[in-house]
Design a protein around this motif. Sequence first.
Motif, PDB file in Angstrom:
ATOM      1  N   MET A   1       1.045  -1.170   0.035  1.00 58.68           N
ATOM      2  CA  MET A   1      -0.098  -0.196   0.027  1.00 58.68           C
ATOM      3  C   MET A   1       0.980   1.153   0.029  1.00 58.68           C
ATOM      4  N   GLY A   2       0.686   1.969  -0.828  1.00 60.61           N
ATOM      5  CA  GLY A   2       1.413   3.051  -1.101  1.00 60.61           C
ATOM      6  C   GLY A   2       0.967   4.457  -0.331  1.00 60.61           C
ATOM      7  N   GLY A   6      -2.563   4.919   1.774  1.00 61.38           N
ATOM      8  CA  GLY A   6      -2.515   5.196   3.260  1.00 61.38           C
ATOM      9  C   GLY A   6      -3.492   6.529   3.593  1.00 61.38           C
ATOM     10  N   MET A   7      -3.122   7.422   2.714  1.00 64.86           N
ATOM     11  CA  MET A   7      -4.089   8.866   2.547  1.00 64.86           C
ATOM     12  C   MET A   7      -5.660   8.409   2.559  1.00 64.86           C
ATOM     13  N   ALA A   8      -5.850   7.663   1.812  1.00 62.12           N
ATOM     14  CA  ALA A   8      -7.358   7.194   1.518  1.00 62.12           C
ATOM     15  C   ALA A   8      -7.694   6.442   2.554  1.00 62.12           C
ATOM     16  N   ARG A   9      -7.108   5.663   3.066  1.00 62.95           N
ATOM     17  CA  ARG A   9      -7.657   4.993   4.512  1.00 62.95           C
ATOM     18  C   ARG A   9      -7.656   6.121   5.715  1.00 62.95           C
ATOM     19  N   THR A  10      -6.707   6.993   5.821  1.00 59.32           N
ATOM     20  CA  THR A  10      -7.059   7.781   6.884  1.00 59.32           C
ATOM     21  C   THR A  10      -8.155   8.615   6.607  1.00 59.32           C
ATOM     22  N   ALA A  11      -8.349   9.414   5.447  1.00 59.05           N
ATOM     23  CA  ALA A  11      -9.492   9.811   5.071  1.00 59.05           C
ATOM     24  C   ALA A  11     -10.815   9.471   5.618  1.00 59.05           C
ATOM     25  N   VAL A  12     -10.902   7.960   4.872  1.00 61.18           N
ATOM     26  CA  VAL A  12     -12.180   7.247   5.301  1.00 61.18           C
ATOM     27  C   VAL A  12     -12.270   6.961   6.886  1.00 61.18           C
TER      28      VAL A  12
END
Length: 102
Positions: A1-2, A6-12
């Motif tokens: 995971m790039g 990681g940013m998308a997961r944090t946003a969710v």
Amino acid sequence: MGLIGGMARTAVVAGTATAVSNRVSRRQAGRWAAQDAYAAQQQQAYSAPQEQYAPPQQYSPPPASAPDTDDLIAQLEKLGRLRDSGVLSDEEFAAQKARLLG
């Protein structure tokens, strides 16, 4: 995971946490508002002048139990003696007799 994953997961996760937090806040605010409204209503009820309230309803007393027949006969005889002696008029005698006979 790039980096983007990681940013998308944090946003969710952040978005979900914000949504849950907002829902809890709204629900708690609703509860507080209901408590405040209830407290204000109770305060008004206790501080309102008594003239706003209807007087307590008056109930008629329960009907007297039927007297014994011996007692009834004795009372009628006593009324008859009072009428015969002139203490009671015929109208008074009739009214008292009607009261006794119910």
